[in-house]
Design an enzyme around this catalytic site. Structure first.
Site, PDB file in Angstrom:
ATOM      1  N   ARG A  29       0.837  -1.165   0.071  1.00  0.00           N
ATOM      2  CA  ARG A  29       0.120  -0.013   0.133  1.00  0.00           C
ATOM      3  C   ARG A  29       0.907   1.271  -0.094  1.00  0.00           C
ATOM      4  O   ARG A  29       2.097   1.269   0.539  1.00  0.00           O
ATOM      5  CB  ARG A  29      -0.875   0.105   1.402  1.00  0.00           C
ATOM      6  CG  ARG A  29      -1.752  -1.026   1.494  1.00  0.00           C
ATOM      7  CD  ARG A  29      -2.649  -1.231   2.793  1.00  0.00           C
ATOM      8  NE  ARG A  29      -3.382  -2.136   3.039  1.00  0.00           N
ATOM      9  CZ  ARG A  29      -3.015  -3.370   3.362  1.00  0.00           C
ATOM     10  NH1 ARG A  29      -1.978  -3.638   3.954  1.00  0.00           N
ATOM     11  NH2 ARG A  29      -4.061  -4.249   3.465  1.00  0.00           N
ATOM     12  N   LYS A  56      -2.071  -2.256   7.441  1.00  0.00           N
ATOM     13  CA  LYS A  56      -3.461  -2.339   7.708  1.00  0.00           C
ATOM     14  C   LYS A  56      -4.076  -3.249   8.925  1.00  0.00           C
ATOM     15  O   LYS A  56      -3.523  -4.341   8.795  1.00  0.00           O
ATOM     16  CB  LYS A  56      -4.357  -2.336   6.149  1.00  0.00           C
ATOM     17  CG  LYS A  56      -5.722  -2.039   6.814  1.00  0.00           C
ATOM     18  CD  LYS A  56      -6.420  -2.034   5.089  1.00  0.00           C
ATOM     19  CE  LYS A  56      -7.781  -1.631   5.413  1.00  0.00           C
ATOM     20  NZ  LYS A  56      -8.439  -1.657   4.135  1.00  0.00           N
ATOM     21  N   HIS A 125      -2.721   2.023  -5.784  1.00  0.00           N
ATOM     22  CA  HIS A 125      -3.603   1.065  -5.597  1.00  0.00           C
ATOM     23  C   HIS A 125      -3.597   0.267  -6.906  1.00  0.00           C
ATOM     24  O   HIS A 125      -3.688  -0.997  -6.880  1.00  0.00           O
ATOM     25  CB  HIS A 125      -4.858   1.489  -5.114  1.00  0.00           C
ATOM     26  CG  HIS A 125      -5.410   0.400  -4.053  1.00  0.00           C
ATOM     27  ND1 HIS A 125      -5.045   0.227  -2.966  1.00  0.00           N
ATOM     28  CD2 HIS A 125      -6.562  -0.282  -4.511  1.00  0.00           C
ATOM     29  CE1 HIS A 125      -5.724  -0.777  -2.359  1.00  0.00           C
ATOM     30  NE2 HIS A 125      -6.756  -0.907  -3.123  1.00  0.00           N
ATOM     31  N   ARG A 128      -0.861  -2.039  -7.123  1.00  0.00           N
ATOM     32  CA  ARG A 128      -1.051  -3.187  -5.940  1.00  0.00           C
ATOM     33  C   ARG A 128      -1.691  -4.115  -6.586  1.00  0.00           C
ATOM     34  O   ARG A 128      -1.560  -5.529  -6.611  1.00  0.00           O
ATOM     35  CB  ARG A 128      -1.527  -2.434  -4.895  1.00  0.00           C
ATOM     36  CG  ARG A 128      -1.620  -3.593  -3.518  1.00  0.00           C
ATOM     37  CD  ARG A 128      -2.088  -2.796  -2.443  1.00  0.00           C
ATOM     38  NE  ARG A 128      -2.983  -3.687  -1.399  1.00  0.00           N
ATOM     39  CZ  ARG A 128      -2.488  -4.307  -0.501  1.00  0.00           C
ATOM     40  NH1 ARG A 128      -1.066  -4.469  -0.342  1.00  0.00           N
ATOM     41  NH2 ARG A 128      -2.807  -4.872   0.305  1.00  0.00           N
ATOM     42  N   HIS A 151      -3.691  -9.265   3.663  1.00  0.00           N
ATOM     43  CA  HIS A 151      -5.231  -9.287   3.868  1.00  0.00           C
ATOM     44  C   HIS A 151      -5.604 -10.108   5.005  1.00  0.00           C
ATOM     45  O   HIS A 151      -5.135 -11.169   4.986  1.00  0.00           O
ATOM     46  CB  HIS A 151      -5.847  -9.733   2.411  1.00  0.00           C
ATOM     47  CG  HIS A 151      -5.799  -8.811   1.305  1.00  0.00           C
ATOM     48  ND1 HIS A 151      -6.017  -9.008  -0.066  1.00  0.00           N
ATOM     49  CD2 HIS A 151      -5.705  -7.276   1.358  1.00  0.00           C
ATOM     50  CE1 HIS A 151      -5.864  -8.062  -0.802  1.00  0.00           C
ATOM     51  NE2 HIS A 151      -5.893  -6.935   0.164  1.00  0.00           N
ATOM     52  N   TYR A 160      -8.992  -8.355  -5.535  1.00  0.00           N
ATOM     53  CA  TYR A 160      -7.555  -7.732  -6.328  1.00  0.00           C
ATOM     54  C   TYR A 160      -7.178  -8.442  -7.657  1.00  0.00           C
ATOM     55  O   TYR A 160      -6.752  -7.790  -8.244  1.00  0.00           O
ATOM     56  CB  TYR A 160      -6.615  -7.909  -5.242  1.00  0.00           C
ATOM     57  CG  TYR A 160      -6.367  -6.754  -4.376  1.00  0.00           C
ATOM     58  CD1 TYR A 160      -5.114  -5.669  -4.530  1.00  0.00           C
ATOM     59  CD2 TYR A 160      -7.199  -6.192  -3.361  1.00  0.00           C
ATOM     60  CE1 TYR A 160      -5.221  -4.621  -3.608  1.00  0.00           C
ATOM     61  CE2 TYR A 160      -7.077  -5.338  -2.560  1.00  0.00           C
ATOM     62  CZ  TYR A 160      -6.240  -4.585  -2.684  1.00  0.00           C
ATOM     63  OH  TYR A 160      -6.078  -3.321  -1.794  1.00  0.00           O
TER      64      TYR A 160
END
Length: 179
Positions: A29, A56, A125, A128, A151, A160
């Site tokens: 990220r 995250k 993003h 990614r 994740h 994704y």
């Protein structure tokens, strides 16, 4: 990855290349990329892994990066001192010698897209997403991609990897031993 028109030269250009290679090569990220410190790099011979601290959900993880990314980081580290004003732990440094901002990285990505006359505007993003999709296309399993992306759920990873279902079905039938 970032050769061509509009490519900055010198220490800043090597930094920009390293940023882009890390974004793509590790699937980070943008906030994780700018939060990297020099101490987060783990070298084993010529192979590089990156320790992502406080990703995250406050989860730490170790992410491998490809040879192009490792080489770009190594070249940048050789000239990083030119961007330093005072000692700083930050891997990627801005103009004033402090940590590079996520806004600056976003602008860098948009500038590079414009410089290579990309048909669509891609942000960090999107890079990614490309990382995850390209791994899947090269045979990496979803669980491994999930771990690299940090994740919590596999369903996030599946989003994704936006692939054509017809292509997936064709690959399944091509590779499955009983078809």
């Amino acid at each position: 990855m970032i050769e061509g028109p509009g490519h900055a030269q010198g220490a800043r250009g090597l930094r920009d290349r390293a940023v882009l290679e890390v974004l793509y090569g590790a699937g980070l990220r943008v906030t994780e990329c700018v939060a990297l410190d020099v101490d987060d790099l783990r070298w084993d011979c010529d192979e590089l892994t990156i320790r992502v601290v406080r990703g995250k959900g406050d989860k730490d993880r170790i992410v491998p990066i490809g040879t192009l990314g490792a080489a770009a980081v190594q070249r940048y580290l050789e000239v990083r001192h030119q961007l330093l004003i005072a000692p700083a732990p930050s891997l990627f440094l801005g103009r004033n010698g402090t940590r590079l901002s996520d806004r600056t990285v976003r602008e860098l990505v948009y500038r590079r897209c414009k410089a290579v006359e990309a048909k669509v505007r891609v942000g960090p993003h999107g890079i990614r997403h490309s990382f995850a999709t390209h791994l899947l296309l090269r045979g990496c399993d979803l669980r491994s991609i999930q771990e690299m992306l940090g994740h919590a759920s596999l369903s996030s990873t599946q989003r994704y990897t936006k692939l054509d279902l017809g292509w997936l079905a064709a690959e399944y039938y091509r590779a499955h031993p009983r078809t």
